[in-house]
Write a protein that holds these residues in place. Sequence first.
Motif, PDB file in Angstrom:
ATOM      1  N   LYS A  91       0.824  -1.222   0.000  1.00 30.78           N
ATOM      2  CA  LYS A  91       0.000   0.000   0.000  1.00 30.78           C
ATOM      3  C   LYS A  91       0.854   1.267   0.000  1.00 30.78           C
ATOM      4  N   ARG A 100      -0.550   4.611   5.401  1.00 29.28           N
ATOM      5  CA  ARG A 100      -0.334   3.266   4.840  1.00 29.28           C
ATOM      6  C   ARG A 100      -1.143   2.231   5.603  1.00 29.28           C
ATOM      7  N   SER A 103      -4.762   2.408   4.724  1.00 29.95           N
ATOM      8  CA  SER A 103      -5.004   1.833   3.392  1.00 29.95           C
ATOM      9  C   SER A 103      -4.995   0.305   3.480  1.00 29.95           C
ATOM     10  N   ASP A 104      -4.049  -0.239   4.229  1.00 25.65           N
ATOM     11  CA  ASP A 104      -3.948  -1.689   4.423  1.00 25.65           C
ATOM     12  C   ASP A 104      -5.211  -2.204   5.135  1.00 25.65           C
ATOM     13  N   THR A 131      -7.476   1.024  -3.582  1.00 26.63           N
ATOM     14  CA  THR A 131      -8.395   0.144  -2.854  1.00 26.63           C
ATOM     15  C   THR A 131      -9.793   0.740  -2.890  1.00 26.63           C
TER      16      THR A 131
END
Length: 815
Positions: A524, A620, A623-624, A758
């Motif tokens: 990500k 990050r 996003s993950d 995503t």
Amino acid sequence: MRPRRHAPPSARGRHARARARPRTRPAPWLIALYASPAAIYLLVAARRRPPANGTPRRTPPSPPRVAGSVDGTARRRGARGAARFDARGAPIATGGPGDLAAANLEIPHEVAALAAEGLHPVRATAWAARRARRVAEHDESREPPENPPTPPNATRSTHRSVAVHADYAHPVFHFSPVNHVALESLLATHARAAVRVAVVGPELARDFRYANALGLTHFDRYAKLGFDARTVLVNAQTPLYGTTDADDAPGRRWWELRRAALAPRHLDFLTFFGRDDADVLPAPALTLFLRLQSVWKHGGLAIDFTYVFVAPVPADARGFAVAPDACGPAAPWAYHDRAPPPLLVHAPAPRDAAISRALAAFDACGADERCADALARDPARLLLDAWRGAGLANDLAGGVAWLNCDETAAGSLLDASSTITLADAAGGSYAVWLGPAATDGRFAPAAPASPLGALFSAGPPRAVAVDQRAACAREIAGRPLSDRPRCFAFQRGVAGASRDADETHRRAGASSCAPTLFIPSAQKGASSALAALLATHPQVLRPVRGSHYKEPGAYINAVYYRQSLARRASRFPWFRDDEPFVALDATVTYASESRLPAMRAALDAPRAFVVFALREPVARAFSDFRFCYRPYFFSQDIGFDAATLGALDAYDACYGAARAFYAANRTAAADAAGADAYYGLACQDLKLRRRDPFGLVRKSLYVYQVLHYRAVHGAERVTAVSAEQLKRDAPGAGRAVAAHVGLCASFSFGAGQRVHATRARVAPRHAWSRAGYRRLRAWFEPYNRRLYAALRTTESSLGWEEVDYPSFRDDRLPT
Ligand SMILES: Nc1ncnc2c1ncn2[C@@H]1O[C@H](COP(=O)(O)OS(=O)(=O)O)[C@@H](OP(=O)(O)O)[C@H]1O
């Protein structure tokens, strides 16, 4: 032949695919070999189902089950008792080699082998000495020849363009430098050939190499050299016939009847990866049909990478050459029995009358599988009848010298003692069949004195100079040899698979260049966008397998320990030692899995370059979180704040020593303690036991990953690009990496693209809060400060300042 399985057409979308259950589930390790690490953990997550009543439930927080101590020692209580770890976090060997069940752990046997060479625990000086030694050895063996051989294009014809339809109906592992030389001989003799290599596979094959087929990036090298050569994916959806040829479409009836069965467009995700290597080559009938159909449609030449061309096929020759029976499977060097016999067809103009007849024979078979199969088993008969029926002479009779089919001459082309020249071997033909060497994947070394050896050392034909590639080529040619990118052959692994000892595998490894440009982290972090941007550079080649042709995974435990040297090499594009290419490997778990992937890669390529794709750690992690949301966090009813903040205390315990040393300005001690903790089991276990589900926090802790790569590959070889920098100025980021790696500067990068965004939306109650974001940022702060210093950068240069995200819910932290 095994029956093919088909995906239900309703299985749509990433998560739906991940949830779909095939009739037979492939082994998880098999999935791991093929899928990206990201895909793997989605699949694993998909198995964690919500409770039967459908009510989301919260996992009660469990107390840490690992006692971590500041010096990195830890004791894990597992089903088989306690595993022990030394003071630097490395497991103490108690069992046999390669603990494959524990994918995130360092492998004791390998660690011990590295330690025996003085390379583990990591000692930067030992690695530097080893690198220097190997580079010096390599340079010595890389003196330019006094009389460089003349490139094969010296005699090439420039008189016409020709459409070339190619495929390789053999296992991809057999596609060797011999086959590249075959293609190069074609490019050298047919100046403006437009080569289209058909790969039969479902739509997913656009993003992943499909089991036994060629990868879609296999011929990128030729495009980079300025040739018109590329792969095309063919399946039931491919519009083989135009809409206007209703009355004149030989073969269409057969294609309509058989295409869904022979070339399915969809395979669900697990079935796709469950394909084993043996069962995916197209049926021989389909292979033959596609060759004939494309020549019928466009005109041109059909090849299969098994001949060396010594002269252009005359422009007006219409005909075919089929291997005699002696070259067939009955011969001692039997070619793969799912490929039609070696075959060359040439029809200069589209809609050739003879080829129409051959295709009509397929129509006559209707849905009868055995009928079409019989055509494929004896193409000589089929084509002879077609040519006779059309009242034509076969101008290509004798066009190929089937030299190797005569047992007395078998292999003579590759024989060191052979004094035969290719022209002699051809005896007036246009091409010479390479025999077993073209399909057995044995990488038989071509003796320099042999004709094939001469072709190998002559290098690829000089390409048509186009746009910036020409300037780039000039720039590189002007540099001293020592400043150009190096090809380092794959090495036998330290304590690696025993098959590496096999001579055939060693030869395969020795004839391929190991990757030298790594993007080892972070999921990500816009690694896909960075890899895609870099791959536009004329010198950068993508891998030929792996997620999105970016993550070959060659150095992760699951692959490194299960695959031979030849298989490892087969994940990367082939090029010659003196070609200025750089092979890219952007497997995003290399840096976080354990210390070993970096070390394994460095043993192969001691002059590799490393570019971390980073992103502000909390952004990050969020996003993950969104990436894993549907399969896990939603069903477990865990919000982002709870998923991340809950692990911080435990991490503080893990990294306590590092933090204390940093506070006391003892940086070296802090780095060592922190890296040991990062890769040691105590902290990894927080992720494994879902204190930090999916390692949302752990994967954002970049500093130890970067420090480890600096120790192994050399500090000057490691740099980073942030997702924020990429968004702000992609061409600038590309330029910076090119300068770091020593790629030619004459190339201008484009704006790049946003890829792998995503799509998952998070329920408001699970979104991140501003307060949680700030608290996490504050937690990362001391580690980030060390990271900035290591990378000689700043927070603002990376674009990591605090941001007021519209997706924040409110300011309340979970109680
Ligand atoms: N050009 C560019 N600039 C900045 N950011 C970009 C760019 N391209 C992609 N992205 C964002 O990067 C996220 C995907 O990262 P990765 O490609 O590393 O993901 S993966 O690990 O390979 O799945 C993913 O982040 P999310 O949108 O949060 O999902 C992408 O949107």
